[in-house]
Write a protein that holds these residues in place. Structure first.
Motif, mmCIF file in Angstrom:
data_model
loop_
_atom_site.group_PDB
_atom_site.id
_atom_site.type_symbol
_atom_site.label_atom_id
_atom_site.label_comp_id
_atom_site.label_asym_id
_atom_site.label_seq_id
_atom_site.Cartn_x
_atom_site.Cartn_y
_atom_site.Cartn_z
ATOM 1 N N GLU A 31 121.586 -77.641 -17.045
ATOM 2 C CA GLU A 31 121.893 -78.082 -18.414
ATOM 3 C C GLU A 31 123.414 -77.952 -18.625
ATOM 4 O O GLU A 31 124.020 -76.978 -18.213
ATOM 5 C CB GLU A 31 121.116 -77.221 -19.428
ATOM 6 C CG GLU A 31 121.602 -77.250 -20.857
ATOM 7 C CD GLU A 31 121.596 -78.638 -21.508
ATOM 8 O OE1 GLU A 31 120.594 -79.363 -21.396
ATOM 9 O OE2 GLU A 31 122.636 -78.990 -22.132
ATOM 10 N N HIS A 55 115.066 -81.571 -38.421
ATOM 11 C CA HIS A 55 113.865 -81.702 -37.592
ATOM 12 C C HIS A 55 112.675 -81.019 -38.240
ATOM 13 O O HIS A 55 112.751 -79.818 -38.527
ATOM 14 C CB HIS A 55 114.089 -81.050 -36.221
ATOM 15 C CG HIS A 55 114.762 -81.964 -35.258
ATOM 16 N ND1 HIS A 55 116.115 -82.189 -35.285
ATOM 17 C CD2 HIS A 55 114.267 -82.719 -34.242
ATOM 18 C CE1 HIS A 55 116.418 -83.049 -34.325
ATOM 19 N NE2 HIS A 55 115.317 -83.386 -33.674
ATOM 20 N N MET A 415 109.595 -85.209 -31.333
ATOM 21 C CA MET A 415 109.577 -84.102 -30.357
ATOM 22 C C MET A 415 108.274 -84.030 -29.549
ATOM 23 O O MET A 415 108.329 -83.854 -28.329
ATOM 24 C CB MET A 415 109.811 -82.772 -31.074
ATOM 25 C CG MET A 415 111.201 -82.619 -31.619
ATOM 26 S SD MET A 415 111.378 -81.067 -32.522
ATOM 27 C CE MET A 415 110.521 -81.415 -34.029
HETATM 28 C C1 LIG Z 1 118.850 -86.982 -36.479
HETATM 29 C C2 LIG Z 1 117.514 -86.841 -35.773
HETATM 30 C C3 LIG Z 1 116.435 -86.318 -36.457
HETATM 31 C C4 LIG Z 1 115.210 -86.180 -35.812
HETATM 32 N N1 LIG Z 1 114.176 -85.649 -36.502
HETATM 33 C C5 LIG Z 1 113.001 -85.432 -35.892
HETATM 34 C C6 LIG Z 1 111.931 -84.805 -36.592
HETATM 35 O O1 LIG Z 1 112.031 -84.478 -37.769
HETATM 36 N N2 LIG Z 1 110.781 -84.581 -35.906
HETATM 37 C C7 LIG Z 1 110.609 -84.919 -34.591
HETATM 38 O O2 LIG Z 1 109.548 -84.649 -34.013
HETATM 39 N N3 LIG Z 1 111.623 -85.534 -33.899
HETATM 40 C C8 LIG Z 1 112.802 -85.792 -34.511
HETATM 41 N N4 LIG Z 1 113.826 -86.381 -33.824
HETATM 42 C C9 LIG Z 1 113.601 -86.791 -32.420
HETATM 43 C C10 LIG Z 1 113.823 -85.602 -31.463
HETATM 44 O O3 LIG Z 1 115.078 -85.022 -31.685
HETATM 45 C C11 LIG Z 1 113.769 -86.058 -30.018
HETATM 46 O O4 LIG Z 1 112.570 -86.744 -29.729
HETATM 47 C C12 LIG Z 1 113.875 -84.919 -29.014
HETATM 48 O O5 LIG Z 1 114.758 -83.932 -29.429
HETATM 49 C C13 LIG Z 1 114.352 -85.513 -27.711
HETATM 50 O O6 LIG Z 1 114.475 -84.475 -26.781
HETATM 51 P P1 LIG Z 1 114.993 -84.813 -25.343
HETATM 52 O O7 LIG Z 1 114.813 -83.614 -24.497
HETATM 53 O O8 LIG Z 1 114.350 -86.064 -24.879
HETATM 54 O O9 LIG Z 1 116.558 -85.182 -25.505
HETATM 55 P P2 LIG Z 1 117.799 -84.265 -25.846
HETATM 56 O O10 LIG Z 1 117.477 -83.275 -26.869
HETATM 57 O O11 LIG Z 1 118.929 -85.216 -26.111
HETATM 58 O O12 LIG Z 1 118.075 -83.470 -24.474
HETATM 59 C C14 LIG Z 1 118.906 -83.953 -23.454
HETATM 60 C C15 LIG Z 1 119.593 -82.759 -22.781
HETATM 61 O O13 LIG Z 1 120.415 -83.246 -21.709
HETATM 62 C C16 LIG Z 1 121.628 -82.503 -21.723
HETATM 63 N N5 LIG Z 1 122.672 -83.280 -21.051
HETATM 64 C C17 LIG Z 1 123.271 -84.415 -21.507
HETATM 65 N N6 LIG Z 1 124.206 -84.813 -20.639
HETATM 66 C C18 LIG Z 1 124.198 -83.931 -19.601
HETATM 67 C C19 LIG Z 1 124.950 -83.813 -18.399
HETATM 68 N N7 LIG Z 1 125.904 -84.682 -18.063
HETATM 69 N N8 LIG Z 1 124.673 -82.788 -17.560
HETATM 70 C C20 LIG Z 1 123.693 -81.881 -17.856
HETATM 71 N N9 LIG Z 1 122.951 -81.937 -18.998
HETATM 72 C C21 LIG Z 1 123.212 -82.953 -19.857
HETATM 73 C C22 LIG Z 1 121.908 -82.300 -23.206
HETATM 74 O O14 LIG Z 1 122.834 -81.257 -23.430
HETATM 75 C C23 LIG Z 1 120.510 -81.990 -23.743
HETATM 76 O O15 LIG Z 1 120.224 -80.623 -23.683
HETATM 77 C C24 LIG Z 1 115.059 -86.575 -34.458
HETATM 78 C C25 LIG Z 1 116.146 -87.117 -33.765
HETATM 79 C C26 LIG Z 1 117.361 -87.266 -34.417
HETATM 80 C C27 LIG Z 1 118.532 -87.873 -33.674
#
Ligand SMILES: Cc1cc2nc3c(=O)[nH]c(=O)nc-3n(C[C@H](O)[C@H](O)[C@H](O)COP(=O)(O)OP(=O)(O)OC[C@H]3O[C@@H](n4cnc5c(N)ncnc54)[C@H](O)[C@@H]3O)c2cc1C
Length: 432
Positions: A31, A55, A415
């Motif tokens: 990460e 969220h 999420m």
């Molecule tokens: C404003 C907003 C509000 C939301 N509200 C809700 C809600 O109320 N309820 C709900 O269920 N969902 C909500 N969501 C959706 C939810 O946030 C996502 O579905 C979920 O967090 C996605 O998780 P993820 O692990 O796919 O992506 P991310 O959380 O983006 O995880 C990606 C990871 O990769 C890491 N990374 C990136 N680049 C690199 C690199 N080069 N090298 C190493 N690591 C790297 C990042 O640091 C991060 O930790 C919301 C989204 C947004 C934008």
């Protein structure tokens, strides 16, 4: 020796790691940040807990039952400010509170329903605009959906593909006359009247509980992925570390994955140009007095107001603010080319509009604020996005590379869906 390598520890990457562990598979996870959680992180400032983006938990996957996670049941009405001459708020979802609209609008909605019943809906294969119009009817489209979605996506709805997920319920006669039963079904993007939220610690409590179940020796923080060599099956991090992989699972945003590929075919670079998105400024503020607003979330389609959504975390999580104080979270979508907006200008406009709408007004004082930018906020589909995704994923999977999560799969996900996506990627990596 090569094994399964996982990069990105938001909730999808954490779910992937948990699934790999459950299957007793060897893996190494990396990460970029010093903490896990990605978008589902929280910051503590002067006694306030601010989520990175607002969220709430709308569904609880089976995995939650295995976590040490205390969730609160929240019942808190949300609101919509429809595009009307006067400033009125209607409880969300608007389809269930049509009787609160002025008579003239109700008559128009009545005619929309009659027209829809005389002319049953055909399957929509064109634009997102056609899809929403067919789902909501013309009047609700103009009162809310058109401008709200435009403000979120920052792309004309006629240019967005009908493949964009939309969960809009059509208006119905009982609600028009105030006779409908408020249902628990999803309407405009989520049932945000009833949801769950961590009892303490903000949304951060979720990734922390997931992290707690993982062996620390497999997790490597502050590893920023720089290069992916699909032929050598090797990844290189900014700190100089490199790893060979048998399978690679990535949850970082797909355009960033393509940008890190060594010698990608020109067709893959071309396809990545069709990964359209809007970025988000999120302003969190701590306020020196109790909230005067009754709702959890308000959606504001009006084009002369810069933000599309205002959340009031202190209304659903007392633990997120010091006693007697309150907080607000405001979201403004922008894009570097389609809708450029500097951080300074965004901040100025947000405070101006909060004041204009009476959401934040003297004598209330902001005692702490946190403004940040989420580059990949909303994923947007044009007609070319789906074929582009098929090409990119086919190339990656041929090299044992699997993408998961909202920005890895490049698909609108809450999420719980990101968690499912991470677990599914673990199985793909295992069968490689
Ligand atoms: C404003 C907003 C509000 C939301 N509200 C809700 C809600 O109320 N309820 C709900 O269920 N969902 C909500 N969501 C959706 C939810 O946030 C996502 O579905 C979920 O967090 C996605 O998780 P993820 O692990 O796919 O992506 P991310 O959380 O983006 O995880 C990606 C990871 O990769 C890491 N990374 C990136 N680049 C690199 C690199 N080069 N090298 C190493 N690591 C790297 C990042 O640091 C991060 O930790 C919301 C989204 C947004 C934008």
């Amino acid at each position: 020796m090569s094994g399964i390598v996982l990069v990105g520890l938001g909730v999808s990457g954490l779910a992937c790691a948990l699934e790999l562990q459950q299957q007793a598979a060897g893996f190494s996870a990396f990460e970029r940040e010093p903490v896990v959680g990605g978008l589902t992180r929280s910051e503590r400032m002067d006694g306030f807990t601010f989520d990175y983006g607002p969220h709430v938990i709308l569904q609880t996957p089976e995995l939650f039952g295995r976590l040490d996670l205390a969730l609160e049941d929240c019942v808190c009405q949300s609101a919509i400010f429809p595009n009307l001459g006067q400033l009125i708020s209607i409880p969300a979802p608007i389809q269930h509170h049509l009787h609160r609209l002025p008579v003239a609008e109700r008559v128009k909605i009545f005619l929309d329903i009659v027209r829809r019943n005389l002319n049953p809906r055909k399957k929509i294969s064109g634009s997102f605009q056609e899809l929403i119009l067919a789902q909501s009817g013309k009047t609700l489209f103009h009162l809310f959906f058109r401008d709200y979605e435009l403000k979120r996506m920052r792309l004309p709805l006629a240019e967005i593909d009908a493949a964009m997920p939309s969960r809009i319920q059509p208006p119905s006669l009982p609600y028009l006359f105030g006779l409908g039963q408020a249902s628990r079904q999803v309407a405009c993007g989520g049932n945000d009247t009833r949801f769950k939220y961590p009892r303490a610690g903000g949304i951060d409590a979720l990734p922390k509980a997931m992290l707690h179940r993982l062996p620390p020796t497999r997790l490597h923080l502050q590893h920023d992925l720089l290069e992916i060599d699909p032929l050598q099956k090797q990844v290189v991090f900014a700190n100089g570390r490199s790893e060979y992989f048998s399978s690679l699972v990535l949850s970082l945003p797909l355009p960033e994955v393509v940008a890190r590929l060594q010698n990608p075919p020109p067709a893959i670079l071309e396809a990545a140009k069709h990964l359209v998105y809007s970025s988000l400024y999120v302003l969190n503020v701590g306020i020196d007095s109790p909230s005067r607003l009754p709702w959890a979330i308000a959606r504001i389609p009006k084009q002369d107001v810069c933000f599309y959504r205002v959340s009031v975390p202190s209304n659903y999580s007392k633990a997120s603010v010091p006693d007697g104080l309150s907080s607000l979270t405001v979201e403004v979508a922008h894009h570097e080319q389609r809708h450029p907006l500097s951080t300074l200008e965004a901040r100025r406009l947000i405070y101006q509009d909060l004041g204009r709408l009476g959401i934040l007004a003297a004598p209330q004082q902001v005692v702490v604020e946190w403004l940040h930018n989420i580059r990949y906020g909303h994923v947007v589909y044009t007609a070319k996005t789906r074929p582009a995704l098929a090409l990119i994923f086919s190339y990656l999977s041929q090299h044992g590379i699997y993408c998961c999560g909202k920005y890895g799969e490049w698909r609108d996900m809450l999420m719980p869906h990101a968690i499912e996506s991470g677990a599914a990627a673990a199985h793909k990596a295992l069968t490689q």
